[in-house]
Design a protein around this motif. Structure first.
Motif, mmCIF file in Angstrom:
data_model
loop_
_atom_site.group_PDB
_atom_site.id
_atom_site.type_symbol
_atom_site.label_atom_id
_atom_site.label_comp_id
_atom_site.label_asym_id
_atom_site.label_seq_id
_atom_site.Cartn_x
_atom_site.Cartn_y
_atom_site.Cartn_z
ATOM 1 N N LEU A 1 0.827 -1.209 0.000
ATOM 2 C CA LEU A 1 0.000 0.000 0.000
ATOM 3 C C LEU A 1 0.864 1.263 0.000
ATOM 4 N N ALA A 2 2.001 1.207 0.690
ATOM 5 C CA ALA A 2 2.890 2.384 0.723
ATOM 6 C C ALA A 2 3.306 2.751 -0.705
ATOM 7 N N VAL A 3 3.665 1.762 -1.486
ATOM 8 C CA VAL A 3 4.057 2.021 -2.881
ATOM 9 C C VAL A 3 2.835 2.474 -3.683
ATOM 10 N N ILE B 1 -8.440 0.496 3.333
ATOM 11 C CA ILE B 1 -7.255 0.005 4.042
ATOM 12 C C ILE B 1 -6.325 1.176 4.364
ATOM 13 N N ALA B 2 -6.217 2.139 3.430
ATOM 14 C CA ALA B 2 -5.360 3.313 3.685
ATOM 15 C C ALA B 2 -5.878 4.073 4.906
ATOM 16 N N GLU B 3 -7.204 4.250 4.979
ATOM 17 C CA GLU B 3 -7.786 4.980 6.117
ATOM 18 C C GLU B 3 -7.486 4.251 7.429
ATOM 19 N N PRO C 1 2.336 9.760 7.707
ATOM 20 C CA PRO C 1 1.782 10.419 6.511
ATOM 21 C C PRO C 1 1.771 9.502 5.278
ATOM 22 N N THR C 2 2.632 8.488 5.278
ATOM 23 C CA THR C 2 2.668 7.533 4.148
ATOM 24 C C THR C 2 1.275 7.021 3.807
#
Ligand SMILES: NC(=O)c1ccc[n+]([C@@H]2O[C@H](COP(=O)([O-])OP(=O)(O)OC[C@H]3O[C@@H](n4cnc5c(N)ncnc54)[C@H](O)[C@@H]3O)[C@@H](O)[C@H]2O)c1
Length: 284
Positions: free
Chosen positions: A196-198, A245-247, A256-257
């Protein structure tokens, strides 16, 4: 305590559930595939049959192996039918209440030594395990899509998971031909967090017009050997699922990533969810 697993229950016959049933049956386990309605388990079985047929066409599976695997799978929409299984893997939608409710109910149905596994890709295993009567018998088994082709199985150790449970999950994973990693229960585990970071950074780069979607994807495909660029992968997974998933990771980890990019939020609000809606970063 014996760690040999011969009978596996799979809850949810969707994308992941039918894949887990497929690999378990192919490697010699009896499988009870459960979903809410008979048409859903039938649909799962049809997908398994199609995938086995492709395997036969490509000569990766013999007709006899195909028939034997299908013969090991039984379908049910009665939860108590999984009671005799030594391992039960849930692959129901990514909602903690749903998974906890199932584990609570299963606790009253299964034997003392039954292992309850969750295929969650991001939720807290420790929180899911807390709903079970024997939380030490709960473990994360995070498979990848399509399950019959992807090699990785990420085992997730909840705070409560006992060494015996982890060892049994490991033995099962190896038996079905997966390559394992073991991760402590932590938001997004290893695979989802890194992937997810990428994926989110690629969206921010698109927002900043650093390069086109095609070129951002090509950078990772050709420069780093990714089989699929991060934007294409986002379209495949579903942008709504990516956003959820980001939330969650942003809330849990605070870095912040994982702050969801505005572009991702806007696309989801506009119904551009990726492949399933016909448009995401690409058109389908
Ligand atoms: N799709 C992926 O790429 C992927 C990868 C790894 C992990 N996961 C995780 O696997 C789980 C399942 O995802 P999926 O993509 O297979 O979902 P899906 O929507 O394809 O399938 C879910 C299935 O669960 C069934 N279901 C709903 N409520 C149920 C209940 N109470 N009891 C039994 N079955 C029920 C639905 O009818 C459906 O058939 C989620 O936790 C998800 O995060 C998904």
């Amino acid at each position: 305590m014996s760690t040999a697993i011969s009978k596996v229950g799979v809850l949810g016959a969707g994308t992941m559930g039918h894949g887990i049933a497929h690999v378990s049956a192919t490697k010699g386990h009896s499988v009870v595939l459960y979903d809410l309605k008979p048409e859903l388990t039938q649909k799962g079985l049809a997908a398994i049959t199609r995938n086995l047929d492709v395997g036969v066409e490509k000569k990766k599976v013999t007709p006899e192996e195909r028939a034997a695997a299908l013969g090991r799978i039984s379908l049910t929409s009665t939860l108590s039918d999984v009671a005799g299984c030594e391992l039960i893997i849930e692959a129901v939608p990514e909602k903690i209440e749903l998974k906890q409710e199932l584990f609570r109910e299963l606790s009253g149905l299964v034997g003392e030594s039954c292992i309850l596994a969750s295929n969650t890709s991001s939720l807290s295993l420790t929180e899911i395990a807390a709903a079970a009567k024997k939380p030490e018998r709960v473990v994360g088994m995070h498979f990848f899509n399509p399950v019959h082709l992807m090699k990785l199985l990420e085992l997730v150790r909840a705070y409560q998971t006992s060494p015996e449970t982890l060892a049994a999950a490991r033995a099962f994973g190896e038996k079905i031909g997966k390559q394992l990693i073991v991760v402590e229960d932590s938001p997004g585990f290893a695979s989802t967090r890194l992937g997810l970071a990428v994926g989110l950074e690629a969206i921010r780069m698109l927002e900043e017009r650093v390069a086109s979607a095609e070129d951002i994807d090509r950078a990772m495909e050709l420069g780093y050997g990714y089989p699929m660029g991060p934007l294409k992968l986002g379209d495949l997974v579903g942008l709504d699922i990516r956003l959820n998933i980001a939330e969650y990771l942003y809330r849990e980890l605070g870095t912040p990533t994982f702050r969801p990019p505005q572009l991702l939020k806007k696309m989801v609000r506009a119904g551009k969810l990726g492949k399933k809606s016909g448009e995401g970063f690409y058109r389908y």
